[in-house]
Design an enzyme around this catalytic site. Structure first.
Site, PDB file in Angstrom:
ATOM      1  N   TRP A 152     -15.005 -17.469  -7.656  1.00 53.00           N
ATOM      2  CA  TRP A 152     -13.541 -17.735  -8.238  1.00 53.00           C
ATOM      3  C   TRP A 152     -12.839 -18.666  -7.087  1.00 53.00           C
ATOM      4  O   TRP A 152     -12.978 -18.445  -5.961  1.00 53.00           O
ATOM      5  CB  TRP A 152     -12.572 -16.550  -8.479  1.00 53.00           C
ATOM      6  CG  TRP A 152     -12.749 -16.045  -9.726  1.00 53.00           C
ATOM      7  CD1 TRP A 152     -13.774 -15.112 -10.228  1.00 53.00           C
ATOM      8  CD2 TRP A 152     -12.088 -16.194 -10.928  1.00 53.00           C
ATOM      9  NE1 TRP A 152     -13.472 -14.651 -11.495  1.00 53.00           N
ATOM     10  CE2 TRP A 152     -12.492 -15.571 -11.843  1.00 53.00           C
ATOM     11  CE3 TRP A 152     -10.969 -17.218 -11.119  1.00 53.00           C
ATOM     12  CZ2 TRP A 152     -11.994 -15.599 -13.385  1.00 53.00           C
ATOM     13  CZ3 TRP A 152     -10.613 -17.414 -12.496  1.00 53.00           C
ATOM     14  CH2 TRP A 152     -11.055 -16.419 -13.265  1.00 53.00           C
ATOM     15  N   VAL A 212      -8.172 -13.395  -3.709  1.00 52.03           N
ATOM     16  CA  VAL A 212      -7.529 -12.724  -4.871  1.00 52.03           C
ATOM     17  C   VAL A 212      -6.189 -13.439  -4.786  1.00 52.03           C
ATOM     18  O   VAL A 212      -5.491 -13.292  -3.829  1.00 52.03           O
ATOM     19  CB  VAL A 212      -7.419 -11.439  -5.137  1.00 52.03           C
ATOM     20  CG1 VAL A 212      -6.664 -11.055  -6.364  1.00 52.03           C
ATOM     21  CG2 VAL A 212      -8.729 -10.708  -5.240  1.00 52.03           C
ATOM     22  N   ILE A 213      -5.678 -14.086  -5.787  1.00 51.11           N
ATOM     23  CA  ILE A 213      -4.468 -14.785  -5.909  1.00 51.11           C
ATOM     24  C   ILE A 213      -3.389 -14.185  -6.896  1.00 51.11           C
ATOM     25  O   ILE A 213      -3.778 -14.343  -7.834  1.00 51.11           O
ATOM     26  CB  ILE A 213      -4.350 -16.374  -5.950  1.00 51.11           C
ATOM     27  CG1 ILE A 213      -5.335 -17.068  -4.843  1.00 51.11           C
ATOM     28  CG2 ILE A 213      -2.859 -16.839  -5.901  1.00 51.11           C
ATOM     29  CD1 ILE A 213      -5.569 -18.422  -4.944  1.00 51.11           C
ATOM     30  N   HIS A 257      -2.915  -6.842 -11.948  1.00 53.71           N
ATOM     31  CA  HIS A 257      -4.399  -7.136 -11.624  1.00 53.71           C
ATOM     32  C   HIS A 257      -4.468  -7.138 -10.363  1.00 53.71           C
ATOM     33  O   HIS A 257      -5.605  -6.944  -9.855  1.00 53.71           O
ATOM     34  CB  HIS A 257      -4.587  -8.316 -12.804  1.00 53.71           C
ATOM     35  CG  HIS A 257      -6.184  -8.836 -12.381  1.00 53.71           C
ATOM     36  ND1 HIS A 257      -6.661  -9.714 -11.529  1.00 53.71           N
ATOM     37  CD2 HIS A 257      -7.299  -8.130 -13.032  1.00 53.71           C
ATOM     38  CE1 HIS A 257      -8.057  -9.972 -11.624  1.00 53.71           C
ATOM     39  NE2 HIS A 257      -8.457  -9.297 -12.682  1.00 53.71           N
ATOM     40  N   GLU A 272     -16.626  -7.407  -7.529  1.00 56.67           N
ATOM     41  CA  GLU A 272     -18.122  -7.571  -7.408  1.00 56.67           C
ATOM     42  C   GLU A 272     -18.528  -7.406  -5.895  1.00 56.67           C
ATOM     43  O   GLU A 272     -19.873  -7.274  -5.622  1.00 56.67           O
ATOM     44  CB  GLU A 272     -18.995  -8.361  -8.185  1.00 56.67           C
ATOM     45  CG  GLU A 272     -18.751  -8.449  -9.592  1.00 56.67           C
ATOM     46  CD  GLU A 272     -17.390  -8.925 -10.261  1.00 56.67           C
ATOM     47  OE1 GLU A 272     -16.933  -8.500 -11.203  1.00 56.67           O
ATOM     48  OE2 GLU A 272     -16.670  -9.844  -9.631  1.00 56.67           O
TER      49      GLU A 272
END
Length: 161
Positions: free
Chosen positions: A26, A82-83, A89, A60
């Protein structure tokens, strides 16, 4: 900026280490920077041919970090981002990935370099990703920490080999 007070770590002796790198996919520009920084640092520390495994996202990272640790790697570097968005979430993924990576290190005894960026904005992530104009290189830092810790463990523990 979070980089204030970061130690200057010099690492010698990485030539006989097996290092695995697990990197999320990502946010490609951020991840390309983190991975490049980690691989450059490993090369500079003399670590030969690190194993690189790409996974879909940060969630993962722990399962593949565990597999790398169990397959005889002396250190693992975990890279992801992670943003924050508009839902919970962010908190769930950050917590699960962080707890999972910690558990891998403690359960296996193999150091895991923590290169998981948890940022409010993409710009904050880019500022930490080691890309051109970035203020920090967290990929480099995670790789250096993992190798330095693996070498430190050799001074206090019986080698696994």
């Amino acid at each position: 900026m979070s980089g204030n007070g970061a130690p200057e770590i010099t690492v010698d002796g990485g030539q006989d280490l097996r290092v695995g790198v697990v990197a999320a996919q990502w946010h490609t520009p951020v991840m390309d920077g983190l991975l490049a920084g980690a691989l450059t640092a490993l090369d500079e520390m003399g670590v030969p041919g690190p194993t690189v495994v790409r996974v879909p996202g940060a969630f993962e990272l722990p399962v593949v970090a565990k597999a790398l640790a169990e397959s005889g790697h002396d250190a693992v570097v975990a890279l992801g981002v992670v943003i924050r968005g508009g839902t919970p979430h962010f908190e769930y993924v950050c917590s699960a990935a962080t707890d999972g990576l910690t558990r891998v290190a403690l359960d296996s005894g193999v150091p895991v370099g923590f290169g998981l960026l948890t940022c409010d904005t993409e710009q904050q992530a880019l500022d930490r990703a080691g890309v051109e104009g970035a203020k920090e290189d967290k990929g480099r830092e995670a790789a250096t920490a993992a190798v330095a810790t693996a070498l430190a463990l050799r001074t206090v523990a019986t080698p696994r080999r």
